[in-house]
Design an enzyme around this catalytic site. Structure first.
Site, short mmCIF file in Angstrom:
data_model
loop_
_atom_site.label_atom_id
_atom_site.label_comp_id
_atom_site.label_asym_id
_atom_site.label_seq_id
_atom_site.Cartn_x
_atom_site.Cartn_y
_atom_site.Cartn_z
N ARG A 230 3.29 9.98 -7.46
CA ARG A 230 4.42 10.45 -7.05
C ARG A 230 4.26 11.01 -5.84
O ARG A 230 3.06 11.48 -5.52
CB ARG A 230 4.78 11.77 -8.00
N GLU A 259 11.57 9.04 -1.15
CA GLU A 259 12.07 7.48 -1.02
C GLU A 259 13.31 7.27 -0.88
O GLU A 259 14.25 8.10 -1.48
CB GLU A 259 11.36 6.84 -2.16
N HIS A 277 7.34 1.42 -4.03
CA HIS A 277 7.44 2.07 -5.34
C HIS A 277 7.53 0.78 -6.32
O HIS A 277 8.72 0.76 -7.17
CB HIS A 277 8.42 3.03 -5.49
#
Ligand code: NAP
Length: 314
Positions: A230, A259, A277
């Protein structure tokens, strides 16, 4: 079609469609009038489906008095207020295990792309550089140390892969495990011992900015930071500074604090490799995650044991 559920994230069709087939679904994400939607249907909602990166505010849960279960489409549930759910007796499920291999693959890919300079070398070839000069020499991976922050399912899978590549494994975690890898009691000690420091612990308040300036200093100019967990775990301004001034050698990042926004200096650095991601982003794995996400809801409403209740509620 007996139960009302609310969907708070963008879901792939292979999960969204089966959910619509079996539940009365209410689309919170796309609702133009969210308070209006909650006023109209909130009182009857029994299930909530969200993504791994979705942050679920307590105010939303308070507006769903009949809610029984939150099914997370992802393994990370740092966006779920777990203490609140525990106090209210809400079940929370996630999708562990089915994505472990894919995420570990991404960690290894980032180690290879940063250590062996493959992304930079690809750019060099595409720009015609090979006609002008030979390629740069990069870093041998065999014998180097991979330090793993959080030796859980994904961390262990990374350890198995890099061990097969002839690399050494060290780790830190909340407690030592009965494994043939070197345990270091602090993150700074792990960073100092690592050529590649891989972040694979959960996000959330307990790990926020765990990798800060001190840890990056300990990692040092021989070291590369890899983050597949994360973005919140890494102090991003400190990372940008450490990369810019040579405190660390490089970074391979699949996740970011905000993000899809990435600090602009990172976009211009050739000692970083950036991915959007994609840890679990294969068709096979996302399908398995979707199946498990729905299986948890189905089990709950059928009165069967939950396949993957989160450990805090087990
Ligand atoms: P896991 O099996 O729960 O492993 C997490 C490990 O971190 C456990 O060993 C845990 O210890 C440890 N840990 C927890 N808090 C810690 C702390 N404060 N300091 C050090 N270690 C700590 O989870 P997983 O399945 O491996 O997944 C790990 C994380 O990867 C997820 O939470 C998610 O955020 C992230 N992820 C990212 C992607 C992606 O697309 N990039 C995909 C999937 C998952 P305990 O056993 O004591 O709890």
């Amino acid at each position: 079609m007996n139960n009302d559920i609310i969907i708070t994230a963008q879901l792939p069709p292979f999960l969204d469609e089966p959910l619509h087939a079996d539940y009365r679904c209410h689309d919170y994400l796309r609702a133009a009038d969210k308070p209006g939607l909650l006023a109209a249907v909130g009182g009857g909602i029994r299930g909530l489906v969200q993504g791994g990166g979705t942050v679920t505010p307590i105010a939303l849960l308070d507006a769903l008095p009949k809610l029984e279960i939150i099914s997370v489409f992802g393994v990370g549930y740092d966006g779920v207020p777990v203490d609140y759910c525990k106090a209210r007796g809400l079940k929370v499920t996630n999708t562990p295990d089915v994505l472990t291999d894919d995420v570990a693959d991404v960690a290894v890919a980032l180690i290879m792309m940063t250590g062996r300079g493959f992304v930079r070398l690809n750019r060099f070839v595409q720009a015609g550089g090979w006609h002008k000069q030979g390629p740069e020499l990069t870093t041998k991976l065999g014998g180097k140390t991979v330090g793993i922050l959080g030796l859980g399912r994904i961390g262990k899978s990374i350890a198995a892969r890099v061990t097969a590549m002839g690399m050494q494994v060290a780790y830190t975690d909340r407690a030592p495990q009965d494994l043939p890898h070197r345990f270091l009691p602090t993150l700074e000690a792990l960073a100092a011992a690592s050529d590649f420091l891989v972040v694979s612990c959960p996000g959330g308040a307990a790990t926020k900015n765990l990798v800060g300036a001190d840890v990056l200093r300990a990692l040092g100019s021989k070291g590369t930071l890899i983050n597949i967990a994360r973005g919140s775990i890494v102090d991003e301004p400190a990372l940008v500074k450490a990369l810019a001034d040579g405190t660390i050698k490089g970074a391979g990042l699949d996740v970011f604090a905000d993000e899809p926004n990435i600090p602009s200096p990172l976009l211009a650095m050739d000692n970083v490799v950036l991915l959007p991601h994609v840890g679990s982003a294969t068709r096979e794995t996302r399908q398995a995650m979707g199946d498990l996400c729905k299986a948890n809801l189905d089990a709950w409403f059928a009165g069967r044991p939950l396949p993957t209740l989160i450990p805090e509620l087990a």
